[in-house]
Design an enzyme around this catalytic site. Structure first.
Site, PDB file in Angstrom:
ATOM      1  N   CYS A  86     -52.504  -1.342  -1.967  1.00 12.16           N
ATOM      2  CA  CYS A  86     -51.181  -1.697  -2.900  1.00 12.16           C
ATOM      3  C   CYS A  86     -50.619  -1.866  -2.728  1.00 12.16           C
ATOM      4  O   CYS A  86     -49.564  -2.690  -2.450  1.00 12.16           O
ATOM      5  CB  CYS A  86     -51.835  -1.509  -4.071  1.00 12.16           C
ATOM      6  SG  CYS A  86     -53.570  -1.332  -4.802  1.00 12.16           S
ATOM      7  N   CYS A  87     -49.793  -0.288  -1.691  1.00 13.96           N
ATOM      8  CA  CYS A  87     -48.520  -0.524  -1.150  1.00 13.96           C
ATOM      9  C   CYS A  87     -48.595  -1.064  -0.050  1.00 13.96           C
ATOM     10  O   CYS A  87     -46.881  -1.464   0.213  1.00 13.96           O
ATOM     11  CB  CYS A  87     -47.787   1.000  -0.870  1.00 13.96           C
ATOM     12  SG  CYS A  87     -48.113   2.258  -2.513  1.00 13.96           S
TER      13      CYS A  87
END
Length: 157
Positions: A45-46
């Site tokens: 996600c990051c």
């Protein structure tokens, strides 16, 4: 303690992936600033969030806006992450978490019945005068960069 729109953005000076110090105050009066806080380099996600912001770096530049990603990873980890993923924007290291705390993104989460602290994915849009125009806490990374770009365009129009 979370920050709100209208408050003055807390000042900071943090090292980037190349160990150069970035001082927020040096950009005030010249550019608007987007700060996106994310939990950890290299997680799915990051990575997606950072690459999305990076992919729109020119669009932000057209709005006279600088974008900085901040996590607690150290400078070396940031450099490896940036180079591996082709991220063009500046990643700042808040290794001791002091800036995360000042911006209210260092938050307790319940994980498996235990209280753990971590960075709540959050973004701040700061105008040229150093005032927070948008304080977005606990955001979803999907489409977030474009949502932030839209808010910056609205702020500048």
């Amino acid at each position: 303690m979370q920050l709100n729109a209208g408050e003055t953005a807390p000042s900071f000076a943090l090292p980037d992936a190349d160990m150069e110090t970035v001082d927020l105050a040096a950009h005030l009066g010249k550019k608007c600033i987007v700060l996106f806080f994310y939990p950890k380099d290299g997680t799915p996600c990051c990575t997606r969030e950072a690459t999305d912001f990076s992919d729109h770096e020119e669009d932000f530049a057209e709005q006279d806006c600088l974008v900085f990603g901040i996590s607690r990873n150290d400078c070396l980890e940031h450099a490896e992450f940036r180079d591996r993923e082709g991220i063009g924007l500046t990643l700042l290291s808040d290794a001791d978490g002091a800036v995360c705390k000042r911006y209210g993104v260092w938050q307790a989460k319940e994980v498996g019945g235990q209280k753990k602290f971590g960075i709540a994915r959050s973004t701040f849009i700061i105008d040229r005068a150093g005032s927070i125009r948008h304080a977005l806490y606990n955001v979803n990374y999907k489409g977030h960069a474009l949502d932030v770009l839209r808010l910056v365009k609205e702020m500048n129009s």
